[in-house]
Design an enzyme around this catalytic site. Structure first.
Site, PDB file in Angstrom:
ATOM      1  N   ASP A 186       0.886  -1.158   0.000  1.00  0.00           N
ATOM      2  CA  ASP A 186       0.000   0.000   0.000  1.00  0.00           C
ATOM      3  C   ASP A 186       0.936   1.222   0.000  1.00  0.00           C
ATOM      4  O   ASP A 186       2.146   1.078   0.182  1.00  0.00           O
ATOM      5  CB  ASP A 186      -0.876  -0.041   1.266  1.00  0.00           C
ATOM      6  CG  ASP A 186      -1.672   1.227   1.461  1.00  0.00           C
ATOM      7  OD1 ASP A 186      -2.280   1.704   0.497  1.00  0.00           O
ATOM      8  OD2 ASP A 186      -1.656   1.765   2.589  1.00  0.00           O
ATOM      9  N   ASP A 213      -0.103   5.075   1.166  1.00  0.00           N
ATOM     10  CA  ASP A 213      -0.346   6.032   2.248  1.00  0.00           C
ATOM     11  C   ASP A 213      -0.325   5.339   3.610  1.00  0.00           C
ATOM     12  O   ASP A 213      -0.931   4.278   3.784  1.00  0.00           O
ATOM     13  CB  ASP A 213      -1.699   6.725   2.056  1.00  0.00           C
ATOM     14  CG  ASP A 213      -1.712   7.619   0.826  1.00  0.00           C
ATOM     15  OD1 ASP A 213      -0.669   8.191   0.491  1.00  0.00           O
ATOM     16  OD2 ASP A 213      -2.786   7.734   0.191  1.00  0.00           O
ATOM     17  N   ASP A 260      -4.818   3.641  -3.268  1.00  0.00           N
ATOM     18  CA  ASP A 260      -5.971   4.478  -3.593  1.00  0.00           C
ATOM     19  C   ASP A 260      -5.562   5.949  -3.724  1.00  0.00           C
ATOM     20  O   ASP A 260      -6.408   6.834  -3.695  1.00  0.00           O
ATOM     21  CB  ASP A 260      -7.052   4.323  -2.513  1.00  0.00           C
ATOM     22  CG  ASP A 260      -8.442   4.552  -3.072  1.00  0.00           C
ATOM     23  OD1 ASP A 260      -8.557   4.916  -4.256  1.00  0.00           O
ATOM     24  OD2 ASP A 260      -9.422   4.376  -2.327  1.00  0.00           O
TER      25      ASP A 260
END
Length: 243
Positions: free
Chosen positions: A8, A10, A99
């Site tokens: 991932d 963040d 995202d």
């Protein structure tokens, strides 16, 4: 057989949220209530589109935004981990599923000289439009009811693994490193000898802990190993490569 590192971005690679860090480029470093209140759960990317448009309306250039994004801090030990990965590309593949968006991630990795560590980035596409404004679009659409409408990380991971397999690449072990609720779904596609690594004190760790308490835990096969710093992950990666 190669090892696959899946990150991932963040609160994992970087120690903050790139989508909120961008507000530092605004004169008051905040959004008007009309935009703040427009967010609907599960529709973050559309919200970020409105944020990008507002930034453009304030005559903040993409170059100014880039300068701000390049100051976001990396999580402790993460630059050492990514440097190790970049010097061991013959045995380690590395992807990011995030995202955030393509511009933010590219800017941040390039500023730190760490882009060579990452083979592919799967995130919401972003660009500068003809008005000089930044634009962001949803990564894809999917049928998963666990995930935000714009991104199911499990679908991305499974498609990547299938394409690699078609090309003759199989992974001896997969490490999935993340922190958030949207990192739970891809953890279910991992095998028994893979490792899901939730960041200590964050949502993913709590969700995985809840699964531990359930009698039927068969849907999660991977070993769970929490981490606090990139050094924790690096230590586990080196141990795995030596075994």
């Amino acid at each position: 057989m190669k090892t696959l590192m899946v990150f991932d971005f963040d609160h994992t690679v970087v120690d903050d949220n790139s989508d909120t860090w961008v507000l530092r480029c605004l004169p008051g470093q905040t959004l008007p209530n009309s935009i703040k209140s427009s967010y609907k759960k599960g529709h973050w990317t559309e919200f970020m589109g409105r944020v990008m448009n507002y930034i453009g309306d304030q005559e903040v250039s993409p170059d100014e935004v880039r300068s701000v994004m390049e100051t976001i801090p990396f999580t402790t030990g993460m630059t050492d981990l990514l440097t190790f990965i970049s010097t061991n590309k013959n045995t380690i593949d590395c992807i990011v599923i995030s995202d955030s968006n393509t511009m933010f991630i590219d800017w941040i990795l390039h500023a730190a000289g760490l882009q060579a560590a990452v083979d592919q980035i799967f995130t919401n596409p972003a660009k500068v439009n003809e008005l000089g404004y930044m634009e962001v679009q949803c990564y894809h659409s999917h049928e998963c009811d666990r995930c935000p409408v714009n991104l199911c990380k499990r679908k991305v991971l499974e498609l990547f693994l299938a394409e690699q397999s078609d090309g003759g690449v199989e992974y001896g072990r997969i490490f999935y490193v993340g922190d958030g609720g949207n990192d739970l779904c891809p953890a279910f596609s991992l095998r028994g000898h893979d490792i899901v690594m939730p960041r200590k004190g964050y949502t993913l760790e709590k969700l995985l802990a809840k699964l531990e308490g359930q009698e039927d835990k068969t849907s999660l096969r991977a070993r769970v190993l929490a981490w606090s710093t990139g050094s924790d992950i690096l230590e586990e990666l080196i141990t795995s490569m030596q075994s």
